[in-house]
Design a protein around this motif. Structure first.
Motif, PDB file in Angstrom:
ATOM      1  N   GLU A 644       4.687  30.815  24.306  1.00  0.00           N
ATOM      2  CA  GLU A 644       4.000  30.535  23.163  1.00  0.00           C
ATOM      3  C   GLU A 644       4.693  29.466  22.279  1.00  0.00           C
ATOM      4  OE1 GLU A 644       1.835  35.013  22.777  1.00  0.00           O
ATOM      5  OE2 GLU A 644       3.266  34.152  21.171  1.00  0.00           O
ATOM      6  N   PHE A 645       6.033  29.272  22.410  1.00  0.00           N
ATOM      7  CA  PHE A 645       6.618  28.224  21.760  1.00  0.00           C
ATOM      8  C   PHE A 645       7.373  27.135  22.570  1.00  0.00           C
ATOM      9  CE2 PHE A 645      10.767  27.156  19.338  1.00  0.00           C
ATOM     10  CZ  PHE A 645      10.287  26.878  18.366  1.00  0.00           C
ATOM     11  N   ILE A 646       8.427  27.198  23.402  1.00  0.00           N
ATOM     12  CA  ILE A 646       9.166  26.237  23.933  1.00  0.00           C
ATOM     13  C   ILE A 646       8.296  25.339  24.811  1.00  0.00           C
ATOM     14  CG2 ILE A 646      11.033  25.659  25.762  1.00  0.00           C
ATOM     15  CD1 ILE A 646      12.601  28.150  24.562  1.00  0.00           C
ATOM     16  N   TRP A 647       7.577  25.935  25.840  1.00  0.00           N
ATOM     17  CA  TRP A 647       6.819  25.170  26.601  1.00  0.00           C
ATOM     18  C   TRP A 647       5.680  24.376  25.967  1.00  0.00           C
ATOM     19  CZ3 TRP A 647       8.574  23.720  31.063  1.00  0.00           C
ATOM     20  CH2 TRP A 647       8.915  24.542  32.001  1.00  0.00           C
ATOM     21  N   PRO A 648       4.802  24.809  24.936  1.00  0.00           N
ATOM     22  CA  PRO A 648       3.865  24.040  24.236  1.00  0.00           C
ATOM     23  C   PRO A 648       4.641  22.821  23.579  1.00  0.00           C
ATOM     24  CG  PRO A 648       3.498  26.180  24.064  1.00  0.00           C
ATOM     25  CD  PRO A 648       4.750  26.386  24.727  1.00  0.00           C
ATOM     26  N   ARG A 649       5.550  23.132  23.080  1.00  0.00           N
ATOM     27  CA  ARG A 649       6.268  21.912  22.363  1.00  0.00           C
ATOM     28  C   ARG A 649       6.762  20.861  23.249  1.00  0.00           C
ATOM     29  NH1 ARG A 649      11.903  21.904  18.983  1.00  0.00           N
ATOM     30  NH2 ARG A 649      12.290  23.245  20.579  1.00  0.00           N
ATOM     31  N   TYR A 674      -5.153  21.527  27.435  1.00  0.00           N
ATOM     32  CA  TYR A 674      -5.851  22.475  27.966  1.00  0.00           C
ATOM     33  C   TYR A 674      -4.573  23.735  28.312  1.00  0.00           C
ATOM     34  CZ  TYR A 674      -8.769  25.511  30.642  1.00  0.00           C
ATOM     35  OH  TYR A 674      -9.662  26.551  31.073  1.00  0.00           O
ATOM     36  N   ILE A 675      -3.670  22.938  28.938  1.00  0.00           N
ATOM     37  CA  ILE A 675      -2.642  23.777  29.377  1.00  0.00           C
ATOM     38  C   ILE A 675      -1.956  24.335  28.137  1.00  0.00           C
ATOM     39  CG2 ILE A 675      -0.361  23.796  30.451  1.00  0.00           C
ATOM     40  CD1 ILE A 675      -2.812  23.715  32.370  1.00  0.00           C
ATOM     41  N   VAL A 676      -1.387  23.718  26.976  1.00  0.00           N
ATOM     42  CA  VAL A 676      -0.892  23.988  25.825  1.00  0.00           C
ATOM     43  C   VAL A 676      -1.622  25.216  25.301  1.00  0.00           C
ATOM     44  CG1 VAL A 676      -0.127  23.292  23.549  1.00  0.00           C
ATOM     45  CG2 VAL A 676       0.200  21.781  25.556  1.00  0.00           C
ATOM     46  N   SER A 677      -2.905  24.914  25.302  1.00  0.00           N
ATOM     47  CA  SER A 677      -3.756  25.972  24.474  1.00  0.00           C
ATOM     48  C   SER A 677      -3.476  27.419  25.419  1.00  0.00           C
ATOM     49  CB  SER A 677      -5.245  25.795  24.492  1.00  0.00           C
ATOM     50  OG  SER A 677      -5.187  24.567  23.549  1.00  0.00           O
TER      51      SER A 677
END
Length: 744
Positions: A644-649, A674-677
């Motif tokens: 929810e935090f590191i990967w999306p950023r 799409y992946i980030v969401s």
């Protein structure tokens, strides 16, 4: 009477439980006289609290105590005594009524204390104010007074943690929903003619400002302001400081608050014309007991009971908590999550089952695990709390702890996740350790923050603090909050690039110009790196150079909604190699094996979207942690920290950098939204994203998603919730409905 004799007389009264009425009366008369002198104020408040805590029924004592309270201007002490069982009924003079009315707001009808009134008056004059004051001082009460007395259209309140955010949201929603749209979601539609109170973490505020570039803030608050200090050198100080800088520079009125701050950057205050006030008065007094197993063995008198300290911390804990004379609920602090859980598990072994919240237990069994030790703890009036837990579970546990009935939790074991400003009903705080999470000795600020959780204003005159290690309370390190761009001799380039060039100091200007020239030589625009806020700049440059030189560049490209698993693995792999810091990798996902495990888990989460129990029992996580409680902790950490935090950023940063290089090469762009969401929210549906951003867990959203299908903003969600609440009630359990009520 000297201060030494004054303290001795107070000790006599405390030890005798006020049985010598004449002594108490004479002492109260002395307090009344001493209140004429400002330098005696704190010692007088201490004495008032200790005598009030004795709950004496003598009419003359009550009258003298009332007179001292009126003179102290902390009128709510009178209300607390009036709500007790001692038949408190002093004579209230017209002058008493007049004095109280002077401290009572004509707008909110709230009665302020003398220090609160001073702060409010100073704010109304200066409009830019920093306040350092102990916990339970009522700093946040002043926020409500400021809002009530001013015509602000856009108010922003920045809270450091989701638990504090949730607590503040419910308070402000209750008080201001008639005038303001109150929201704790960054997914809100800002309309020109409407007025808002937005309660957000720094990270959410950053998102809101990116999505609303013309956002104008009239007044903002930052709580726990010491978290902007660059000397903390943690993962969050930069975003705190960035939001502070941007909002302050906007010209908005500001009220910055925090406990036990000795000073705040003089350069920052001078630059932006900010005044600072400091208070050390404890509105809720504390009794301190050092029960160190090495140096303090032997008998200790606590609440008139002789307790013998032995060389075993756990045995001492059981002696304290098992003594009926030591009333009230307990927060027991330990410095690491696994120790918090293991101590709670040990603590319940000789406790009987009691009435408990069956709906909460059923919810945790169905959505986490029937074997989770927290479930067994709750059945015995015990809970544990730490930062890896999902925020809705944290809030549910605090609610259980704050209950006044027998069904609630009496003992709550916690890390600093619960000691950084969250209000609770704990009368007793046990510092089982004097360390912090990394194992180092606890600093004065952290220790005093934990101590400050003992006792809650309007419920207790006194709190108790028990140390199970030796502590020197006379040592209070200076806590000078320093802001990196004005106070550091060598600020990070990630900080400098976020500033207006005019705000870069002379000392740092050469460093900044050299870096801009270096980027120019690499043909990399500054704004490209700047847009990826606080992503390591050297890592970004390495990634750009890798993409430029990679003969297989086209392998990262895809044109479908999301990439096939092999392409995604390539993207995740290069992000890990170039952008992950040592702290990001941690001990669980470092090295080649750790990297492979993290990538495999991330792909599984994206493509399969498993529920928590399914993810928990996956083969990979069972390989990492055989014992279920440890596996639950790791799964929580994996979701909240990585998915929810590191990967999306970092994925968003990769998209920006890839598309820049794609432009150089004349190839098509990609979109990883799409992946980030899917990672950040577990969905791509806009209405579900809004619900997740508000804090609603996925398992609840699955049940009610269709009801909110056409919602485009947080306001839409609130409106539908009111209109179709009866329909929602039929779909949810009591606990699930409570979560929805709290967050919407």
């Amino acid at each position: 009477m000297s201060i030494e004799n004054f303290e001795m007389e107070l000790d006599k009264i405390k030890n005798s439980k006020g049985k010598k009425i004449n002594l108490v009366e004479d002492f109260l008369i002395d307090i009344y006289r001493r209140l004429d002198h400002t330098e005696n104020y704190n010692s007088c408040i201490k004495a008032i609290c200790h005598i009030a805590n004795l709950q004496l029924e003598d009419a003359m004592v009550q009258q003298l105590l009332h007179d001292c309270i009126i003179k102290s201007r902390i009128f709510l002490y009178d209300d607390m005594l009036g709500n007790s069982d001692i038949g408190y009924n002093p004579n209230i003079s017209p002058q008493d009524i007049f004095l109280k009315s002077f401290y009572t707001s004509s707008v909110s009808e709230t009665t302020l204390t003398k220090p609160q009134k001073e702060i409010f008056n100073e704010f109304q004059k200066s409009r830019r104010l920093i306040v350092s004051a102990p916990t339970s001082f009522g700093k946040t009460r002043i926020i409500r007074e400021i809002i009530s007395h001013n015509e602000y259209k856009m108010v922003v309140i920045i809270m450091p943690t989701v638990s504090l955010l949730s607590e503040a949201y419910n308070d402000f929603k209750h008080e201001f929903s008639d005038r303001y749209i109150v929201s704790k979601s960054s997914k809100i539609k800002i309309e020109e003619k409407k007025e808002y109170i937005l309660i957000l973490t720094p990270e959410r505020m950053s998102v809101l400002m990116q999505d609303n570039i013309n956002l104008r803030v009239d007044f903002f608050v930052m709580d726990e302001i010491y978290k902007a200090d660059y000397k903390l050198n943690d993962d969050r100080y930069k975003v705190f400081a960035d939001i502070l800088y941007r909002l302050t520079k906007s010209g908005a009125d500001l009220y910055l608050i925090g406990p036990y701050i000795s000073a705040f950057s003089e350069k920052f205050r001078s630059k932006f014309n900010i005044k600072m006030l400091r208070y050390d008065i404890e509105i809720v007094q504390k009794d301190y007991y050092e029960l160190d197993v090495v140096s303090r063995r032997g008998s200790h008198l606590i609440e008139g009971v002789d307790i013998r300290v032995v060389g075993d911390k756990y045995k001492n804990l059981k002696k304290i908590t098992g003594n009926d004379k030591i009333d009230g609920k307990y927060l027991i602090y330990r410095y690491q999550k696994q120790y918090v859980e293991s101590l709670a598990e040990k603590f319940i072994k000789d406790l009987d089952d009691k009435e408990y919240n069956r709906s909460l237990v059923d919810y945790l069994e169905n959505n986490i695990s029937k074997s989770w030790s927290l479930v067994q703890c709750l059945k015995k009036g015990v809970a544990f709390h730490h930062g890896a837990m999902p925020r809705h579970i944290q809030d549910l546990l605090i609610d259980e702890f704050n209950k006044n009935n027998e069904e609630g939790v009496k003992y709550l074991f916690c890390t600093t996740s619960l000691t950084e400003g969250v209000n609770s009903t704990a009368k007793n705080v046990v510092l089982y350790d004097l360390k912090i999470g990394d194992g180092n000795q606890i600093k004065s600020l952290d220790r005093r923050n934990i101590e400050g959780r003992a006792g809650r204003f309007m419920q207790h005159f006194l709190g108790r603090v028990f140390y199970f290690d030796h502590v020197d309370r006379d040592i209070n390190e200076d806590t000078n909050v320093e802001i990196e761009f004005v106070d550091s001799s060598n600020p990070d380039i990630e900080t400098l690039v976020q500033l207006s060039e005019s705000d870069i100091s002379e000392d740092s200007r050469n460093k900044y110009k050299s870096f801009v020239e270096y980027l120019s030589g690499l043909n990399i625009p500054l704004n490209l790196l700047k847009d990826n806020k606080f992503v390591d700049i050297s890592g970004q440059i390495t990634l750009i150079e890798h993409l430029r030189n990679d003969a297989n560049f086209a392998n990262y490209h895809y044109s479908t909604q999301y990439p096939v698993i092999e392409k995604l693995e390539s993207i995740l792999s290069i992000i890990y190699d170039c952008l992950f810091t040592k702290s990001n990798r941690g001990r669980n996902f470092d090295g080649d094996i750790g990297k492979k495990i993290l990538l495999d888990l991330t792909k599984y989460y994206i493509y399969k979207q498993p529920s928590f129990p399914v993810l928990l029992n996956s083969g990979t996580l069972k390989y990492l942690r055989e014992k279920e409680n440890a596996r639950i902790r790791l799964t929580f950490d994996l979701i909240t920290k990585y998915f929810e935090f590191i990967w999306p950023r970092y994925i968003k940063a990769f998209e920006n950098l890839f598309n820049f290089v794609a432009g150089e090469k004349g190839t098509k762009n990609i979109s990883l939204d799409y992946i980030v969401s899917l990672l950040e929210y577990g969905t791509n549906n806009n209405h579900e994203i809004i619900l997740r951003d508000a804090g609603i867990p996925r398992e609840i959203i699955i049940k009610i998603s269709t009801i909110f299908f056409n919602c485009e903003s947080y306001q839409d969600v609130q409106s539908i919730y009111k209109k179709r609440r009866n329909e929602i009630i039929n779909k949810l359990s009591n606990i699930e409905l409570r979560i929805l009520d709290k967050y919407i």
